[in-house]
Design a protein around this motif. Structure first.
Motif, mmCIF file in Angstrom:
data_model
loop_
_atom_site.group_PDB
_atom_site.id
_atom_site.type_symbol
_atom_site.label_atom_id
_atom_site.label_comp_id
_atom_site.label_asym_id
_atom_site.label_seq_id
_atom_site.Cartn_x
_atom_site.Cartn_y
_atom_site.Cartn_z
ATOM 1 N N UNK A 80 0.920 -1.484 0.034
ATOM 2 C CA UNK A 80 0.007 0.040 0.032
ATOM 3 C C UNK A 80 0.855 1.140 -0.037
ATOM 4 N N UNK A 81 1.809 1.235 0.813
ATOM 5 C CA UNK A 81 2.703 2.175 0.784
ATOM 6 C C UNK A 81 3.425 2.589 -0.473
ATOM 7 N N UNK A 82 4.109 1.546 -0.905
ATOM 8 C CA UNK A 82 4.971 1.494 -2.247
ATOM 9 C C UNK A 82 3.934 2.187 -3.191
ATOM 10 N N UNK A 83 2.717 1.806 -3.380
ATOM 11 C CA UNK A 83 1.378 2.309 -4.420
ATOM 12 C C UNK A 83 1.607 3.689 -4.098
ATOM 13 N N UNK A 84 1.278 4.174 -2.679
ATOM 14 C CA UNK A 84 1.178 5.713 -2.534
ATOM 15 C C UNK A 84 2.155 6.383 -2.667
ATOM 16 N N UNK A 85 3.493 5.909 -2.424
ATOM 17 C CA UNK A 85 4.849 6.813 -2.524
ATOM 18 C C UNK A 85 5.463 6.548 -3.738
ATOM 19 N N UNK A 86 5.537 5.539 -4.348
ATOM 20 C CA UNK A 86 6.244 5.412 -5.681
ATOM 21 C C UNK A 86 5.265 5.342 -6.597
ATOM 22 N N UNK A 87 4.027 5.026 -6.550
ATOM 23 C CA UNK A 87 3.025 4.968 -8.090
ATOM 24 C C UNK A 87 3.026 3.801 -8.372
ATOM 25 N N UNK A 88 3.757 2.646 -7.550
ATOM 26 C CA UNK A 88 3.724 1.271 -8.171
ATOM 27 C C UNK A 88 2.844 0.581 -7.449
ATOM 28 N N UNK B 100 10.700 -6.326 -10.187
ATOM 29 C CA UNK B 100 11.177 -5.692 -11.522
ATOM 30 C C UNK B 100 10.918 -4.287 -11.657
ATOM 31 N N UNK B 101 9.721 -3.948 -11.153
ATOM 32 C CA UNK B 101 9.241 -2.395 -11.131
ATOM 33 C C UNK B 101 10.303 -1.533 -10.078
ATOM 34 N N UNK B 102 10.461 -2.272 -9.114
ATOM 35 C CA UNK B 102 11.217 -1.394 -8.338
ATOM 36 C C UNK B 102 12.871 -1.274 -8.514
ATOM 37 N N UNK B 103 13.119 -2.325 -9.057
ATOM 38 C CA UNK B 103 14.712 -2.295 -9.905
ATOM 39 C C UNK B 103 14.728 -1.606 -11.300
#
Ligand SMILES: Cc1cc2nc3c(=O)[nH]c(=O)nc-3n(C[C@H](O)[C@H](O)[C@H](O)COP(=O)(O)O)c2cc1C
Length: 199
Positions: free
Chosen positions: A45-53, A61-64
């Motif tokens: 949830x936080x990754x979606x909020x903060x990184x838009x992923x 793969x998306x993070x890297x």
């Protein structure tokens, strides 16, 4: 450190950018042979909020922003993963960012998720465990849990960036914080800011 084998956990505290920078730095580091990556359910949830992923498909793969060469991802429910056992030769574990909930689980030895179990194993094997906690302000429970974890051998490495290096943006601030964490476990990084390096 030769051919390091490091575990990285992302949890649901603010600072997903720090976890992303950590994974990228370790992927690029020739001294690192294997990275075990675990994301808590709430970190998504936080990754979606903060990184838009968004979504759990191809998260690594998306993070890297590319195909991993040495990083493998495990489900936080997979308590049978290699890193859940002390017999597996890990060189240490970094929880970045570390939520107060995950801190509490680790401080009390709950071992009820792969992240909490791998941290428990890291402590019992006397290997480095860095908890990059993030919350403000702290209540007394947070403070007590940090003390408990530190007494058990963890390093409390709070997400408190430096300003004396005059970072130009949040990405640079995140990178320099990650470099400090990596220096602490014996993986100093090129490009890390050093105060008065010639003195
Ligand atoms: C956008 C966002 C930011 C959050 N920031 C923090 C934080 O900085 N520190 C923290 O302890 N919890 C924070 N939380 C709450 C945690 O995600 C929540 O307590 C969760 O249960 C932690 O679960 P986990 O430790 O399994 O990842 C945040 C939640 C959201 C949605």
């Amino acid at each position: 450190m030769e051919a390091a084998n490091i575990t990285v956990a992302l949890t649901g505290a603010s600072g997903a950018i720090l976890g992303r920078e950590m994974l990228r730095a370790l992927e690029a580091d020739d001294r690192v042979a294997r990275v075990h990556f675990v994301a808590s359910e709430n970190s998504l949830r936080v990754i979606a909020e903060e990184l838009g992923l968004s979504g759990r498909n191809n998260l690594l793969e998306k993070l890297l922003d590319g195909t991993p060469t040495k990083t493998v991802q495990h489900s936080d429910t997979d308590i049978g993963a290699a890193i859940a056992s002390g017999s597996y030769p890990s060189d240490g574990m970094i929880v970045l960012p570390c939520s107060m909930g995950t801190l509490a689980a680790i401080a009390h030895g709950l071992a009820n998720s792969l992240i909490a179990r791998a941290a428990d194993v890291t402590l019992k094997e006397r290997r480095p465990l860095l908890l990059c906690v993030r919350e403000t302000p702290f209540n007394r429970i947070h403070l007590r849990n940090m003390a408990l974890a530190a007494e058990a051998g963890a390093v409390i490495f709070p997400v408190i960036p430096a300003f004396y290096n005059r970072p130009i943006d949040s990405a640079e601030m995140a990178r320099q914080f990650v470099f400090r964490v990596l220096a602490h476990i014996g993986l100093p990084q090129p490009g890390a800011y050093v105060w008065k390096p010639d003195e």
